[in-house]
Design a protein around this motif. Structure first.
Motif, PDB file in Angstrom:
ATOM      1  N   ILE A  95      30.327   0.265  -9.924  1.00  0.00           N
ATOM      2  CA  ILE A  95      31.269   1.363  -9.674  1.00  0.00           C
ATOM      3  C   ILE A  95      32.447   1.308 -10.642  1.00  0.00           C
ATOM      4  O   ILE A  95      32.976   2.338 -11.068  1.00  0.00           O
ATOM      5  CB  ILE A  95      31.717   1.358  -8.200  1.00  0.00           C
ATOM      6  CG1 ILE A  95      32.477   2.631  -7.851  1.00  0.00           C
ATOM      7  CG2 ILE A  95      32.570   0.170  -7.861  1.00  0.00           C
ATOM      8  CD1 ILE A  95      31.940   3.321  -6.667  1.00  0.00           C
ATOM      9  N   PHE A  96      32.813   0.100 -11.043  1.00  0.00           N
ATOM     10  CA  PHE A  96      33.961  -0.032 -11.956  1.00  0.00           C
ATOM     11  C   PHE A  96      33.579   0.363 -13.390  1.00  0.00           C
ATOM     12  O   PHE A  96      34.419   0.863 -14.133  1.00  0.00           O
ATOM     13  CB  PHE A  96      34.524  -1.443 -11.904  1.00  0.00           C
ATOM     14  CG  PHE A  96      35.062  -1.831 -10.540  1.00  0.00           C
ATOM     15  CD1 PHE A  96      35.500  -0.868  -9.647  1.00  0.00           C
ATOM     16  CD2 PHE A  96      35.141  -3.159 -10.159  1.00  0.00           C
ATOM     17  CE1 PHE A  96      35.988  -1.202  -8.398  1.00  0.00           C
ATOM     18  CE2 PHE A  96      35.630  -3.515  -8.913  1.00  0.00           C
ATOM     19  CZ  PHE A  96      36.059  -2.541  -8.022  1.00  0.00           C
ATOM     20  N   ILE A 131      33.907   4.058 -13.358  1.00  0.00           N
ATOM     21  CA  ILE A 131      35.316   4.454 -13.513  1.00  0.00           C
ATOM     22  C   ILE A 131      35.725   4.289 -14.977  1.00  0.00           C
ATOM     23  O   ILE A 131      36.339   5.178 -15.567  1.00  0.00           O
ATOM     24  CB  ILE A 131      36.212   3.632 -12.567  1.00  0.00           C
ATOM     25  CG1 ILE A 131      35.961   4.076 -11.114  1.00  0.00           C
ATOM     26  CG2 ILE A 131      37.693   3.781 -12.938  1.00  0.00           C
ATOM     27  CD1 ILE A 131      36.654   3.237 -10.061  1.00  0.00           C
ATOM     28  N   ASN A 188      38.305 -12.074  -5.125  1.00  0.00           N
ATOM     29  CA  ASN A 188      37.304 -12.399  -4.108  1.00  0.00           C
ATOM     30  C   ASN A 188      36.020 -12.816  -4.819  1.00  0.00           C
ATOM     31  O   ASN A 188      35.428 -12.016  -5.546  1.00  0.00           O
ATOM     32  CB  ASN A 188      37.051 -11.181  -3.213  1.00  0.00           C
ATOM     33  CG  ASN A 188      38.274 -10.792  -2.408  1.00  0.00           C
ATOM     34  OD1 ASN A 188      39.074 -11.650  -2.035  1.00  0.00           O
ATOM     35  ND2 ASN A 188      38.444  -9.512  -2.150  1.00  0.00           N
ATOM     36  N   ILE A 194      40.846   2.434  -3.688  1.00  0.00           N
ATOM     37  CA  ILE A 194      40.559   3.610  -2.867  1.00  0.00           C
ATOM     38  C   ILE A 194      40.855   3.355  -1.385  1.00  0.00           C
ATOM     39  O   ILE A 194      41.036   4.289  -0.601  1.00  0.00           O
ATOM     40  CB  ILE A 194      39.079   4.037  -3.071  1.00  0.00           C
ATOM     41  CG1 ILE A 194      38.876   5.501  -2.757  1.00  0.00           C
ATOM     42  CG2 ILE A 194      38.120   3.136  -2.312  1.00  0.00           C
ATOM     43  CD1 ILE A 194      37.534   6.048  -3.221  1.00  0.00           C
ATOM     44  N   ILE A 235      33.275   8.626 -12.548  1.00  0.00           N
ATOM     45  CA  ILE A 235      33.898   8.916 -11.266  1.00  0.00           C
ATOM     46  C   ILE A 235      35.406   8.768 -11.451  1.00  0.00           C
ATOM     47  O   ILE A 235      35.856   7.985 -12.289  1.00  0.00           O
ATOM     48  CB  ILE A 235      33.373   8.021 -10.106  1.00  0.00           C
ATOM     49  CG1 ILE A 235      33.607   6.557 -10.378  1.00  0.00           C
ATOM     50  CG2 ILE A 235      31.908   8.276  -9.837  1.00  0.00           C
ATOM     51  CD1 ILE A 235      33.282   5.693  -9.182  1.00  0.00           C
ATOM     52  N   GLY A 281      34.588 -12.653   0.168  1.00  0.00           N
ATOM     53  CA  GLY A 281      34.704 -11.236   0.498  1.00  0.00           C
ATOM     54  C   GLY A 281      34.388 -10.310  -0.662  1.00  0.00           C
ATOM     55  O   GLY A 281      34.752  -9.130  -0.636  1.00  0.00           O
ATOM     56  N   PHE A 317      43.656   0.423 -11.893  1.00  0.00           N
ATOM     57  CA  PHE A 317      43.695   1.680 -11.137  1.00  0.00           C
ATOM     58  C   PHE A 317      43.921   1.375  -9.661  1.00  0.00           C
ATOM     59  O   PHE A 317      43.775   0.236  -9.208  1.00  0.00           O
ATOM     60  CB  PHE A 317      42.397   2.478 -11.339  1.00  0.00           C
ATOM     61  CG  PHE A 317      41.132   1.693 -11.130  1.00  0.00           C
ATOM     62  CD1 PHE A 317      40.551   1.593  -9.884  1.00  0.00           C
ATOM     63  CD2 PHE A 317      40.535   1.013 -12.189  1.00  0.00           C
ATOM     64  CE1 PHE A 317      39.395   0.859  -9.687  1.00  0.00           C
ATOM     65  CE2 PHE A 317      39.376   0.272 -12.008  1.00  0.00           C
ATOM     66  CZ  PHE A 317      38.804   0.200 -10.751  1.00  0.00           C
ATOM     67  N   HIS A 367      37.262  -8.521 -10.730  1.00  0.00           N
ATOM     68  CA  HIS A 367      38.471  -7.702 -10.633  1.00  0.00           C
ATOM     69  C   HIS A 367      39.556  -8.484  -9.923  1.00  0.00           C
ATOM     70  O   HIS A 367      39.294  -9.285  -9.031  1.00  0.00           O
ATOM     71  CB  HIS A 367      38.193  -6.388  -9.896  1.00  0.00           C
ATOM     72  CG  HIS A 367      37.476  -6.558  -8.590  1.00  0.00           C
ATOM     73  ND1 HIS A 367      36.121  -6.824  -8.511  1.00  0.00           N
ATOM     74  CD2 HIS A 367      37.924  -6.515  -7.307  1.00  0.00           C
ATOM     75  CE1 HIS A 367      35.769  -6.928  -7.241  1.00  0.00           C
ATOM     76  NE2 HIS A 367      36.848  -6.747  -6.485  1.00  0.00           N
ATOM     77  N   GLU A 397      32.731  -7.651  -2.763  1.00  0.00           N
ATOM     78  CA  GLU A 397      31.843  -6.511  -2.504  1.00  0.00           C
ATOM     79  C   GLU A 397      31.287  -5.922  -3.789  1.00  0.00           C
ATOM     80  O   GLU A 397      30.158  -5.439  -3.806  1.00  0.00           O
ATOM     81  CB  GLU A 397      32.606  -5.412  -1.746  1.00  0.00           C
ATOM     82  CG  GLU A 397      32.895  -5.764  -0.296  1.00  0.00           C
ATOM     83  CD  GLU A 397      33.766  -4.729   0.387  1.00  0.00           C
ATOM     84  OE1 GLU A 397      34.087  -3.698  -0.235  1.00  0.00           O
ATOM     85  OE2 GLU A 397      34.155  -4.976   1.538  1.00  0.00           O
TER      86      GLU A 397
HETATM   87  P1  AMP Z   1      36.031  -6.809  -3.464  1.00  0.00           P
HETATM   88  O1  AMP Z   1      35.793  -6.856  -1.993  1.00  0.00           O
HETATM   89  O2  AMP Z   1      36.967  -7.889  -3.946  1.00  0.00           O
HETATM   90  O3  AMP Z   1      34.748  -6.761  -4.266  1.00  0.00           O
HETATM   91  O4  AMP Z   1      36.838  -5.486  -3.741  1.00  0.00           O
HETATM   92  C1  AMP Z   1      36.258  -4.267  -4.052  1.00  0.00           C
HETATM   93  C2  AMP Z   1      37.349  -3.252  -3.938  1.00  0.00           C
HETATM   94  O5  AMP Z   1      36.959  -2.073  -4.620  1.00  0.00           O
HETATM   95  C3  AMP Z   1      37.698  -2.844  -2.504  1.00  0.00           C
HETATM   96  O6  AMP Z   1      39.070  -3.129  -2.248  1.00  0.00           O
HETATM   97  C4  AMP Z   1      37.414  -1.344  -2.481  1.00  0.00           C
HETATM   98  O7  AMP Z   1      38.308  -0.629  -1.672  1.00  0.00           O
HETATM   99  C5  AMP Z   1      37.539  -0.983  -3.951  1.00  0.00           C
HETATM  100  N1  AMP Z   1      36.821   0.215  -4.369  1.00  0.00           N
HETATM  101  C6  AMP Z   1      35.517   0.509  -4.126  1.00  0.00           C
HETATM  102  N2  AMP Z   1      35.204   1.695  -4.683  1.00  0.00           N
HETATM  103  C7  AMP Z   1      36.326   2.145  -5.297  1.00  0.00           C
HETATM  104  C8  AMP Z   1      36.640   3.324  -6.048  1.00  0.00           C
HETATM  105  N3  AMP Z   1      35.744   4.279  -6.285  1.00  0.00           N
HETATM  106  N4  AMP Z   1      37.912   3.459  -6.519  1.00  0.00           N
HETATM  107  C9  AMP Z   1      38.834   2.508  -6.282  1.00  0.00           C
HETATM  108  N5  AMP Z   1      38.596   1.380  -5.586  1.00  0.00           N
HETATM  109  C10 AMP Z   1      37.369   1.210  -5.095  1.00  0.00           C
END
Ligand code: AMP
Length: 116
Positions: free
Chosen positions: A7-8, A11, A89, A33, A16, A95, A30, A102, A97
Motif C-alpha cells: 500500500i505504501f 502511495i 512495529n 489514515i 492511491i 503489531g 504522510f 515505516h 500490518e
Molecule cells: P503497522 O501496523 O505498523 O504495519 O502500521 C500500518 C499503518 O498503516 C497503520 O497505522 C494504518 O492505519 C496505516 N495505513 C494503512 N493504509 C493506509 C493508507 N492508505 N494511508 C495512510 N495510512 C495507512
C-alpha cells in the motif's frame, strides 16, 4: 503475489491518495489514515525493506536518513518542542500490518508508557 505492490508503494507511485507532508529522493512522510494521536505520521522509505529485521548493511544510510528526517518533520510540523514518539512495529508481536518498513511519528498528546 510476490510482485504485488505494498500500500505504501501505491502511495509512493500516486496510485492511491495520501496527505503527504514530506518527500525527498529516499522517503515519503504522510498522515496515517487511522490516527492514534492528534498527529500521526508515517515515514516510509521509497525502496521496500519489509521490516527492520530484513534490513542489512546496505540499508545503514537509509535507516539513519529516516531518523534524521523524523526530526526535520517534527520541526516543520511544529511538534519538536512538545515531543513525539517514533515507533517501528516489527513482526507479529510488534503489531506489524504492512510489510514495508515505516516509522510511526506520534505527537500532540502525552503518550503513556509502557505501550499496550
Ligand atoms: P503497522 O501496523 O505498523 O504495519 O502500521 C500500518 C499503518 O498503516 C497503520 O497505522 C494504518 O492505519 C496505516 N495505513 C494503512 N493504509 C493506509 C493508507 N492508505 N494511508 C495512510 N495510512 C495507512
Amino acid at each position: 503475489m510476490a510482485d504485488e505492490k505494498t500500500i505504501f508503494e501505491k502511495i509512493r507511485d500516486r496510485e492511491i491518495p495520501a496527505d503527504i507532508v514530506h518527500e525527498d529522493d529516499r522517503c515519503l512522510c504522510f498522515r496515517d489514515i487511522s490516527p492514534q494521536a492528534p498527529t500521526h505520521l508515517l515515514l516510509v522509505p521509497k525502496t521496500v525493506v519489509p521490516r527492520l529485521t530484513a534490513a542489512d548493511e546496505s540499508d545503514r544510510d537509509l535507516l539513519g536518513h529516516l531518523l534524521l528526517v523524523s526530526a526535520e518533520v517534527a520541526r516543520k510540523e511544529g511538534f519538536e518542542e512538545s515531543g513525539y514518539r517514533v515507533v517501528i512495529n516489527n513482526g507479529p508481536d510488534g503489531g506489524e500490518e504492512v510489510p514495508h518498513l515505516h516509522l510511526h511519528l506520534l505527537a500532540g498528546r502525552r503518550l503513556s508508557w509502557p505501550p499496550g
